[in-house]
Design a protein around this motif. Structure first.
Motif, PDB file in Angstrom:
ATOM      1  N   GLU A   1     -50.284 -46.729 101.843  1.00 35.39           N
ATOM      2  CA  GLU A   1     -50.529 -45.306 101.598  1.00 35.39           C
ATOM      3  C   GLU A   1     -49.261 -44.552 101.194  1.00 35.39           C
ATOM      4  N   ALA A   2     -48.105 -45.029 101.613  1.00 32.12           N
ATOM      5  CA  ALA A   2     -46.864 -44.385 101.172  1.00 32.12           C
ATOM      6  C   ALA A   2     -46.701 -44.535  99.662  1.00 32.12           C
ATOM      7  N   MET A   3     -47.021 -45.730  99.141  1.00 32.75           N
ATOM      8  CA  MET A   3     -46.947 -45.951  97.705  1.00 32.75           C
ATOM      9  C   MET A   3     -48.053 -45.196  96.967  1.00 32.75           C
ATOM     10  N   VAL A   4     -49.219 -45.107  97.582  1.00 39.68           N
ATOM     11  CA  VAL A   4     -50.315 -44.345  96.968  1.00 39.68           C
ATOM     12  C   VAL A   4     -49.876 -42.900  96.742  1.00 39.68           C
ATOM     13  N   LYS A   5     -49.226 -42.321  97.750  1.00 40.95           N
ATOM     14  CA  LYS A   5     -48.763 -40.938  97.631  1.00 40.95           C
ATOM     15  C   LYS A   5     -47.696 -40.801  96.552  1.00 40.95           C
ATOM     16  N   LYS A   6     -46.768 -41.756  96.478  1.00 40.40           N
ATOM     17  CA  LYS A   6     -45.725 -41.698  95.449  1.00 40.40           C
ATOM     18  C   LYS A   6     -46.322 -41.794  94.050  1.00 40.40           C
ATOM     19  N   CYS A   7     -47.337 -42.641  93.897  1.00 41.97           N
ATOM     20  CA  CYS A   7     -47.988 -42.778  92.588  1.00 41.97           C
ATOM     21  C   CYS A   7     -48.692 -41.489  92.198  1.00 41.97           C
ATOM     22  N   ALA A   8     -49.383 -40.867  93.156  1.00 46.31           N
ATOM     23  CA  ALA A   8     -50.056 -39.599  92.880  1.00 46.31           C
ATOM     24  C   ALA A   8     -49.049 -38.519  92.505  1.00 46.31           C
ATOM     25  N   GLU A   9     -47.919 -38.500  93.197  1.00 42.97           N
ATOM     26  CA  GLU A   9     -46.884 -37.499  92.934  1.00 42.97           C
ATOM     27  C   GLU A   9     -46.243 -37.726  91.564  1.00 42.97           C
ATOM     28  N   ALA A  10     -45.937 -38.976  91.248  1.00 39.64           N
ATOM     29  CA  ALA A  10     -45.335 -39.283  89.946  1.00 39.64           C
ATOM     30  C   ALA A  10     -46.300 -38.961  88.810  1.00 39.64           C
ATOM     31  N   GLY A  11     -47.600 -39.248  89.023  1.00 33.37           N
ATOM     32  CA  GLY A  11     -48.594 -38.916  88.012  1.00 33.37           C
ATOM     33  C   GLY A  11     -48.661 -37.416  87.763  1.00 33.37           C
ATOM     34  N   LEU A  12     -48.597 -36.641  88.838  1.00 34.57           N
ATOM     35  CA  LEU A  12     -48.654 -35.188  88.711  1.00 34.57           C
ATOM     36  C   LEU A  12     -47.438 -34.651  87.955  1.00 34.57           C
ATOM     37  N   LEU A  13     -46.276 -35.276  88.167  1.00 33.06           N
ATOM     38  CA  LEU A  13     -45.028 -34.752  87.618  1.00 33.06           C
ATOM     39  C   LEU A  13     -44.560 -35.458  86.345  1.00 33.06           C
ATOM     40  N   HIS A  14     -45.328 -36.457  85.864  1.00 32.00           N
ATOM     41  CA  HIS A  14     -44.798 -37.296  84.780  1.00 32.00           C
ATOM     42  C   HIS A  14     -44.474 -36.504  83.516  1.00 32.00           C
ATOM     43  N   ASP A  15     -45.200 -35.412  83.252  1.00 33.82           N
ATOM     44  CA  ASP A  15     -44.955 -34.614  82.054  1.00 33.82           C
ATOM     45  C   ASP A  15     -44.317 -33.265  82.354  1.00 33.82           C
ATOM     46  N   VAL A  16     -43.728 -33.136  83.550  1.00 31.99           N
ATOM     47  CA  VAL A  16     -43.144 -31.844  83.922  1.00 31.99           C
ATOM     48  C   VAL A  16     -42.033 -31.434  82.952  1.00 31.99           C
ATOM     49  N   GLY A  17     -41.385 -32.408  82.326  1.00 32.49           N
ATOM     50  CA  GLY A  17     -40.322 -32.104  81.372  1.00 32.49           C
ATOM     51  C   GLY A  17     -40.817 -31.415  80.110  1.00 32.49           C
ATOM     52  N   LYS A  18     -42.125 -31.470  79.851  1.00 30.77           N
ATOM     53  CA  LYS A  18     -42.660 -30.784  78.667  1.00 30.77           C
ATOM     54  C   LYS A  18     -42.547 -29.270  78.787  1.00 30.77           C
ATOM     55  N   ALA A  19     -42.300 -28.786  80.006  1.00 26.62           N
ATOM     56  CA  ALA A  19     -42.075 -27.349  80.185  1.00 26.62           C
ATOM     57  C   ALA A  19     -40.807 -26.898  79.465  1.00 26.62           C
ATOM     58  N   LYS A  20     -39.939 -27.844  79.137  1.00 25.53           N
ATOM     59  CA  LYS A  20     -38.689 -27.533  78.428  1.00 25.53           C
ATOM     60  C   LYS A  20     -38.797 -27.769  76.924  1.00 25.53           C
ATOM     61  N   ILE A  21     -39.951 -28.220  76.454  1.00 25.32           N
ATOM     62  CA  ILE A  21     -40.166 -28.460  75.021  1.00 25.32           C
ATOM     63  C   ILE A  21     -40.849 -27.227  74.419  1.00 25.32           C
ATOM     64  N   PRO A  22     -40.398 -26.736  73.246  1.00 19.13           N
ATOM     65  CA  PRO A  22     -41.037 -25.560  72.643  1.00 19.13           C
ATOM     66  C   PRO A  22     -42.539 -25.764  72.466  1.00 19.13           C
ATOM     67  N   PRO A  23     -43.351 -24.759  72.822  1.00 22.70           N
ATOM     68  CA  PRO A  23     -44.813 -24.901  72.730  1.00 22.70           C
ATOM     69  C   PRO A  23     -45.310 -25.175  71.316  1.00 22.70           C
ATOM     70  N   GLU A  24     -44.563 -24.723  70.312  1.00 24.64           N
ATOM     71  CA  GLU A  24     -45.014 -24.981  68.936  1.00 24.64           C
ATOM     72  C   GLU A  24     -44.924 -26.464  68.584  1.00 24.64           C
ATOM     73  N   ILE A  25     -44.090 -27.214  69.287  1.00 20.87           N
ATOM     74  CA  ILE A  25     -44.033 -28.665  69.100  1.00 20.87           C
ATOM     75  C   ILE A  25     -45.126 -29.335  69.934  1.00 20.87           C
TER      76      ILE A  25
END
Length: 355
Positions: free
Chosen positions: A162-186
């Motif tokens: 379950e510790a790994m299950v939680k890490k996988c869920a967290e990584a899935g949620l955050l995997h594209d968080v860096g797109k917040a720094k990409i211009p929306p027009e792109i």
């Protein structure tokens, strides 16, 4: 102050209720915008095009005479649908805050992940939510939520602790968080990206790693998965060109979840594929790209949920999937009337639409 939203069945809609988000048809075209006040014509139109439920603002629902919350909310998976929409909104706020220079809110992401992993019996609801038509302009927020749910399911199907299950869920949620720094027009560009635009887009995994590692409370394996979820087993991925033995297990799980949700969703630059088309592409064309152990666990479990699905065949006929062929998940046995068509045998017929 955030206005509360409820998922309500179209049959329970009353004139005077207001939509809590834009409503799109199965092709991604907007038919009602957020804050639209429903009338009889709009409700009938929703019903006629097959939309079964929509989000409405709570205060507009209560203000309509004779409408009781408990009666109005969709009874099929009602609590899940409400929480799912609330979590998507929370993720939207998280990414919006980051784009304006704020730090990642770990308390907000923890709340989403902890709620998700505490309800292990809701795979059916999760998969139904993933397959719903979503508005294209909010794709990223729903995608983060869907990849988190899929990553959690894969981890459980692989019998991870379950510790790994939680890490996988967290990584899935955050995997594209860096797109917040990409211009929306792109992010939202409908045509092909230029080389320079694609180079910038690819940096979202690096930006995501930097955003996550700003807070030392995040597990470093989760941060590494955010950085490396676009790496490929044969070393042809980015940003570092790592080979499979150097990509952590969480990233390999997120990669499978990411590809499936991306391919089954409407995007600004492409129409969605049917799940059966995606099964074919993942099963036959993923050598050197995806971890075969992760992919095998995913396909052999998720395909169960598509038995009973209504599909349109290339003949124009509509049928029901009654059996999945393990050797080729994209070509199941389909019942049309009193006939059974094994698409693995009848190669001239294929599934063209998921209904």
């Amino acid at each position: 102050m955030h206005k509360k939203r409820f998922i309500i069945s179209v049959d329970s809609c009353k004139p005077g209720m207001r939509t809590a988000e834009a409503i799109a048809n199965r092709y991604g075209a907007i038919i009602l915008y957020e804050n639209t006040v429903l009338d009889e014509h709009a409700i009938e139109h929703l019903r006629n095009i097959g939309i079964r439920s929509i989000p409405v603002f709570e205060e507009s629902m209560i203000s309509v005479s004779g409408v009781d919350q408990d009666w109005a909310i969709t009874h099929d998976g009602q609590s899940f649908n409400i929480k799912y929409e609330q979590d998507v909104h929370a993720m939207k706020k998280t990414l919006t805050d980051i784009s304006t220079g704020k730090r990642l809110n770990k308390d907000a992401t923890d709340q989403i992940v902890n709620t998700m992993i505490s309800r292990p019996a809701e795979n059916r609801n999760m998969i139904d939510a993933i397959m719903q038509i979503r508005t294209i302009d909010e794709y990223t927020y729903y995608h983060c939520m869907n990849v988190s749910m899929l990553s959690m399911m894969i981890a459980r199907w692989m019998n991870l602790d379950e510790a790994m299950v939680k890490k996988c869920a967290e990584a899935g949620l955050l995997h594209d968080v860096g797109k917040a720094k990409i211009p929306p027009e792109i992010i939202n560009k409908p045509g092909k990206l230029t080389d320079s635009e694609f180079a910038l887009m690819k940096r979202h995994s690096e930006y995501g790693y930097m955003i996550v590692t700003e807070d030392r409370n995040f597990d470093h394996q989760v941060a590494l998965a955010v950085l490396t979820h676009h790496e490929k087993m044969d070393g042809s991925g980015y940003p570092m060109g790592l080979t499979g033995d150097r990509i952590n297990q969480i990233a390999r799980i997120v990669a499978v979840a990411d590809i499936f949700d991306a391919m089954t969703a409407n995007r600004v630059y492409k129409d969605k594929d049917t799940p059966f088309t995606v099964f074919q592409l993942m099963q036959q064309d993923s050598f050197g790209v995806l971890d075969p152990l992760v992919l095998n666990a995913f396909l052999h479990n998720i395909t169960h949920y598509y038995v009973g699905s209504r599909v349109r065949l290339s003949t124009g006929e509509v049928g029901e999937v009654v059996f999945m062929n393990r050797m080729d998940f994209s070509r199941p046995v389909v019942k049309v009337g009193d006939r059974f068509i094994d698409l693995a045998v009848t190669k001239s017929i294929s599934i063209v639409e998921f209904l």
